[in-house]
Motif scaffolding. Structure first.
Motif, PDB file in Angstrom:
ATOM      1  N   ARG A 270       0.839  -1.202   0.000  1.00 32.41           N
ATOM      2  CA  ARG A 270       0.000   0.000   0.000  1.00 32.41           C
ATOM      3  C   ARG A 270       0.870   1.247   0.000  1.00 32.41           C
ATOM      4  O   ARG A 270       2.028   1.234   0.423  1.00 32.41           O
ATOM      5  CB  ARG A 270      -0.953   0.008   1.193  1.00 32.41           C
ATOM      6  CG  ARG A 270      -0.310   0.252   2.554  1.00 32.41           C
ATOM      7  CD  ARG A 270      -1.278   0.961   3.492  1.00 32.41           C
ATOM      8  NE  ARG A 270      -1.468   2.357   3.123  1.00 32.41           N
ATOM      9  CZ  ARG A 270      -2.289   3.190   3.728  1.00 32.41           C
ATOM     10  NH1 ARG A 270      -3.029   2.770   4.734  1.00 32.41           N
ATOM     11  NH2 ARG A 270      -2.406   4.440   3.343  1.00 32.41           N
ATOM     12  N   ASP A 271       0.303   2.347  -0.448  1.00 28.14           N
ATOM     13  CA  ASP A 271       0.997   3.633  -0.453  1.00 28.14           C
ATOM     14  C   ASP A 271       0.688   4.331   0.871  1.00 28.14           C
ATOM     15  O   ASP A 271      -0.410   4.832   1.082  1.00 28.14           O
ATOM     16  CB  ASP A 271       0.523   4.480  -1.638  1.00 28.14           C
ATOM     17  CG  ASP A 271       1.296   5.785  -1.775  1.00 28.14           C
ATOM     18  OD1 ASP A 271       2.074   6.109  -0.846  1.00 28.14           O
ATOM     19  OD2 ASP A 271       1.122   6.476  -2.794  1.00 28.14           O
ATOM     20  N   TYR A 272       1.688   4.366   1.758  1.00 35.22           N
ATOM     21  CA  TYR A 272       1.480   4.958   3.083  1.00 35.22           C
ATOM     22  C   TYR A 272       1.503   6.484   3.055  1.00 35.22           C
ATOM     23  O   TYR A 272       1.301   7.124   4.091  1.00 35.22           O
ATOM     24  CB  TYR A 272       2.518   4.433   4.073  1.00 35.22           C
ATOM     25  CG  TYR A 272       2.200   3.032   4.543  1.00 35.22           C
ATOM     26  CD1 TYR A 272       1.289   2.811   5.569  1.00 35.22           C
ATOM     27  CD2 TYR A 272       2.787   1.926   3.941  1.00 35.22           C
ATOM     28  CE1 TYR A 272       0.969   1.529   5.981  1.00 35.22           C
ATOM     29  CE2 TYR A 272       2.482   0.647   4.354  1.00 35.22           C
ATOM     30  CZ  TYR A 272       1.573   0.446   5.374  1.00 35.22           C
ATOM     31  OH  TYR A 272       1.258  -0.824   5.782  1.00 35.22           O
ATOM     32  N   GLN A 273       1.752   7.062   1.885  1.00 38.10           N
ATOM     33  CA  GLN A 273       1.688   8.513   1.783  1.00 38.10           C
ATOM     34  C   GLN A 273       0.289   8.971   1.396  1.00 38.10           C
ATOM     35  O   GLN A 273       0.004  10.168   1.386  1.00 38.10           O
ATOM     36  CB  GLN A 273       2.733   9.022   0.791  1.00 38.10           C
ATOM     37  CG  GLN A 273       4.160   8.735   1.266  1.00 38.10           C
ATOM     38  CD  GLN A 273       5.210   9.318   0.344  1.00 38.10           C
ATOM     39  OE1 GLN A 273       5.477  10.519   0.358  1.00 38.10           O
ATOM     40  NE2 GLN A 273       5.797   8.465  -0.473  1.00 38.10           N
ATOM     41  N   GLN A 274      -0.566   8.032   1.035  1.00 34.09           N
ATOM     42  CA  GLN A 274      -1.976   8.347   0.813  1.00 34.09           C
ATOM     43  C   GLN A 274      -2.728   8.222   2.133  1.00 34.09           C
ATOM     44  O   GLN A 274      -2.369   7.415   2.993  1.00 34.09           O
ATOM     45  CB  GLN A 274      -2.587   7.394  -0.218  1.00 34.09           C
ATOM     46  CG  GLN A 274      -2.148   7.670  -1.643  1.00 34.09           C
ATOM     47  CD  GLN A 274      -3.017   6.916  -2.632  1.00 34.09           C
ATOM     48  OE1 GLN A 274      -4.211   6.740  -2.428  1.00 34.09           O
ATOM     49  NE2 GLN A 274      -2.421   6.469  -3.729  1.00 34.09           N
ATOM     50  N   MET A 275      -3.777   9.005   2.276  1.00 32.37           N
ATOM     51  CA  MET A 275      -4.486   9.069   3.554  1.00 32.37           C
ATOM     52  C   MET A 275      -5.537   7.977   3.739  1.00 32.37           C
ATOM     53  O   MET A 275      -6.098   7.825   4.811  1.00 32.37           O
ATOM     54  CB  MET A 275      -5.155  10.449   3.713  1.00 32.37           C
ATOM     55  CG  MET A 275      -4.172  11.608   3.709  1.00 32.37           C
ATOM     56  SD  MET A 275      -2.817  11.434   4.893  1.00 32.37           S
ATOM     57  CE  MET A 275      -3.697  11.600   6.447  1.00 32.37           C
ATOM     58  N   GLY A 276      -5.816   7.196   2.714  1.00 30.69           N
ATOM     59  CA  GLY A 276      -6.852   6.167   2.822  1.00 30.69           C
ATOM     60  C   GLY A 276      -6.411   4.970   3.651  1.00 30.69           C
ATOM     61  O   GLY A 276      -5.222   4.748   3.890  1.00 30.69           O
ATOM     62  N   ALA A 277      -7.387   4.169   4.077  1.00 39.29           N
ATOM     63  CA  ALA A 277      -7.132   2.955   4.868  1.00 39.29           C
ATOM     64  C   ALA A 277      -7.167   1.734   3.955  1.00 39.29           C
ATOM     65  O   ALA A 277      -7.660   1.789   2.821  1.00 39.29           O
ATOM     66  CB  ALA A 277      -8.186   2.815   5.961  1.00 39.29           C
ATOM     67  N   VAL A 278      -6.641   0.610   4.452  1.00 37.72           N
ATOM     68  CA  VAL A 278      -6.834  -0.691   3.812  1.00 37.72           C
ATOM     69  C   VAL A 278      -8.180  -1.229   4.291  1.00 37.72           C
ATOM     70  O   VAL A 278      -8.466  -1.220   5.492  1.00 37.72           O
ATOM     71  CB  VAL A 278      -5.702  -1.675   4.189  1.00 37.72           C
ATOM     72  CG1 VAL A 278      -6.039  -3.085   3.714  1.00 37.72           C
ATOM     73  CG2 VAL A 278      -4.379  -1.217   3.597  1.00 37.72           C
ATOM     74  N   TYR A 279      -9.015  -1.667   3.354  1.00 36.63           N
ATOM     75  CA  TYR A 279     -10.326  -2.219   3.705  1.00 36.63           C
ATOM     76  C   TYR A 279     -10.337  -3.730   3.471  1.00 36.63           C
ATOM     77  O   TYR A 279      -9.877  -4.209   2.435  1.00 36.63           O
ATOM     78  CB  TYR A 279     -11.442  -1.578   2.865  1.00 36.63           C
ATOM     79  CG  TYR A 279     -11.874  -0.219   3.370  1.00 36.63           C
ATOM     80  CD1 TYR A 279     -12.972  -0.091   4.223  1.00 36.63           C
ATOM     81  CD2 TYR A 279     -11.175   0.935   2.998  1.00 36.63           C
ATOM     82  CE1 TYR A 279     -13.366   1.153   4.690  1.00 36.63           C
ATOM     83  CE2 TYR A 279     -11.566   2.188   3.469  1.00 36.63           C
ATOM     84  CZ  TYR A 279     -12.663   2.285   4.310  1.00 36.63           C
ATOM     85  OH  TYR A 279     -13.051   3.520   4.790  1.00 36.63           O
ATOM     86  N   VAL A 280     -10.857  -4.462   4.453  1.00 37.44           N
ATOM     87  CA  VAL A 280     -11.094  -5.894   4.306  1.00 37.44           C
ATOM     88  C   VAL A 280     -12.596  -6.102   4.436  1.00 37.44           C
ATOM     89  O   VAL A 280     -13.166  -5.929   5.521  1.00 37.44           O
ATOM     90  CB  VAL A 280     -10.344  -6.708   5.374  1.00 37.44           C
ATOM     91  CG1 VAL A 280     -10.669  -8.192   5.238  1.00 37.44           C
ATOM     92  CG2 VAL A 280      -8.838  -6.475   5.263  1.00 37.44           C
ATOM     93  N   LYS A 281     -13.258  -6.449   3.327  1.00 37.46           N
ATOM     94  CA  LYS A 281     -14.712  -6.625   3.314  1.00 37.46           C
ATOM     95  C   LYS A 281     -15.034  -8.121   3.264  1.00 37.46           C
ATOM     96  O   LYS A 281     -14.705  -8.799   2.287  1.00 37.46           O
ATOM     97  CB  LYS A 281     -15.324  -5.889   2.113  1.00 37.46           C
ATOM     98  CG  LYS A 281     -15.039  -4.379   2.139  1.00 37.46           C
ATOM     99  CD  LYS A 281     -15.580  -3.678   0.906  1.00 37.46           C
ATOM    100  CE  LYS A 281     -15.281  -2.181   0.956  1.00 37.46           C
ATOM    101  NZ  LYS A 281     -15.764  -1.465  -0.249  1.00 37.46           N
TER     102      LYS A 281
END
Length: 524
Positions: A270-281
């Motif tokens: 993942r790109d940790y410089q982006q503010m979004g989270a990792v989602y597990v659905k």
């Protein structure tokens, strides 16, 4: 308008270097709305800002109408990067004003550590107090179980973390790297220093697939998240039993190996410089994992299995390997594919967006007969079929035949590798050549399909060849065996068998014998 855009660029840079914000064109400092007059183009404004900033800045622009006047709202988010104008001016926001942003401040809270790898950068504001020693203890204990020969657990805590490059010493002070924070950081430290490092688990019931019925937000160390979510998945796993002789194979909805590999892949890429989270659905019949950051250059959904390893966060990937959670640094995608294919489940599906990647893993076992055959074949012959070979077999089972060009595409391999794979499958007695295509041998058909289907496929192939040979003779007057090979894409043996069968059916006869025998249509 050009002058306004130049002023807007300075303000947008200041906002981006702090918490983000919006610049309004057509509103005065005293909040009077004067509006934007004259000709202007929203796309041109966006491109102008992009061209005047380094790194190029992406903005959202909205046109607002207020009391008959038009106001342009230009918004920018803080993404962790430090922005400047193309002529080298850098600014930051201080209250209502923008101030110069000097070089000694520009490190933000992360400082480079001889690497472009974000996960190896040092967190300047971190200290030994941000380390969760209980997590360090747990990692060492788990490593003893995973690799009894490892000497890492014998080190004291700080030496253990230093050896893994999770901490460094700066001016006599211990600092964490990004990877260090993500593996052994306290929960409140992750929240303070890297708040975007979040995993959100959503559970969906079978009665409502649109709205989740349970949610879990986690800003915790990577292995803690892995353990918690693995338990969530395993608690709801259903098991299907596949009887193989006296042996019973248990196939879970979601393999622990597949889920863990997929989740660790998302967390390390993942790109940790982006503010979004990792989602597990988590749905009743599938798991969808979404992570910020698109594929790195050169990687696509069509080559993801075989593309050379290129982890976005190298230190995270190396730490997972050192702790024996992955076999090697890289994607681990081939492990996911092989497990899914050998268990008769649908292929994992990757969807790629400009700023994110989505992976879907389905639970259904589509072909129990294929699973039985693969397990028995590998056991009886003491072989371990490669992922490429499994994918080729799976394709033929589903599509009856496969052309050589499709072998390369299906298995994502080179022509040389495709020839080698097919040659080995023929050697194992699993496939055979029919014309220019490969099909399953009779014994494989017996195991995964039926002898009726095998006979039907061979019959269809003979009928097509017979029609082509008959038409050729009508046009040319005769045909020889080498022409039959070329015309039908046969081997020499297949050409012989076809000619003999047509002779038995009184369709053709030999006009002259010898090495260059010719065959003509038989007069009835």
């Amino acid at each position: 308008m050009k002058e306004r855009i130049s002023l807007a660029v300075d303000e947008l840079i200041a906002f981006a270097n702090c918490k983000g914000g919006t610049v309004y064109l057509g509103v005065e400092d005293n909040c009077d709305v004067t509006g934007c007059t004259g000709k202007y183009d929203i796309q041109a404004i966006s491109e102008s800002i992009y061209d005047k900033t380094r790194p190029p800045m992406f903005t959202e622009i909205e046109e607002i109408e207020y009391e008959g006047k038009k106001v342009i709202a230009i918004s920018v988010e803080a993404d962790g990067k430090t922005y400047a104008t193309t002529d080298g001016r850098c600014l930051k926001r201080l209250g209502k004003n923008s101030k110069p942003y000097y070089p000694d401040e520009m490190s933000n809270i992360y400082s480079a550590y001889h690497s472009n790898d974000f996960s190896s950068q040092i967190i300047a504001e971190s200290s030994v107090d941000d380390i969760n020693l209980m997590v360090v203890y747990a990692l060492k204990e788990k490593l003893k179980i995973r690799d009894s020969s490892s000497t890492l657990p014998d080190l004291d805590d700080m030496a253990f973390l230093r050896d893994l490059k999770l901490i460094v010493e700066e001016n006599g002070q211990i600092r964490l790297t990004i990877a260090g924070l993500l593996f052994v950081g306290k929960e409140q430290s992750i929240q303070r220093l890297l708040p975007q490092a979040e995993v959100i688990y959503l559970h969906y019931g079978k009665d409502n697939l649109e709205e989740y019925n349970a949610r879990l937000d986690m800003k915790q160390p990577i292995i803690t998240i892995l353990d918690r979510l693995t338990e969530k998945i395993q608690n709801e796993n259903k098991i299907e039993n596949v009887q193989i002789g006296l042996f019973r194979l248990e196939v879970a909805d979601f393999s622990e190996k597949v889920f863990q590999e997929a989740l660790l892949n998302a967390l390390s890429h993942r790109d940790y410089q982006q503010m979004g989270a990792v989602y597990v659905k988590h749905y009743p019949d599938k798991i969808v994992i979404e992570n910020p950051g698109g594929f790195l250059d050169g990687i696509t959904a069509d080559n993801i299995i075989t593309h050379p390893s290129a982890p976005r966060n190298k230190l995270i990937a190396e730490t997972l390997q050192s702790l024996k959670y992955v076999q090697r640094t890289g994607q681990g995608v081939d492990i996911i594919y092989k497990e899914m294919v050998s268990m008769g489940k649908p292929y994992p599906v990757y969807r790629v967006f400009s700023d994110s990647v989505q992976l879907t893993i389905e639970s259904a076992m589509e072909d129990p007969d294929f699973v039985r055959f693969i397990v028995k074949e590998q056991d009886s012959k003491q072989i371990n079929l490669s992922l490429s070979q499994l994918m080729i077999l799976r394709y033929i089972v589903e599509n009856r035949k496969i052309k050589f060009a499709d072998v390369q595409k299906v298995a994502q391999i080179s022509a040389e590798e495709a020839r080698k794979c097919c040659a080995e499958l023929m050697k194992f007695g699993l496939i055979e050549i029919t014309g220019k295509e490969y099909m399953l041998t009779a014994r494989v058909y017996e195991a995964v399909k039926s002898d009726i289907e095998y006979t039907r496929d061979k019959t269809v192939q003979y009928i097509k060849a017979k029609d082509m040979i008959t038409e050729y003779i009508k046009l040319q007057g005769y045909i020889n065996r080498s022409t039959v090979q070329e015309l039908c894409g046969f081997t020499d043996q297949q050409a012989r068998r076809t000619i003999e069968k047509m002779k038995e059916e009184n369709i053709i006869e030999m006009s002259n014998g010898g090495r260059y025998a010719k065959y003509i249509l038989k007069e009835i």
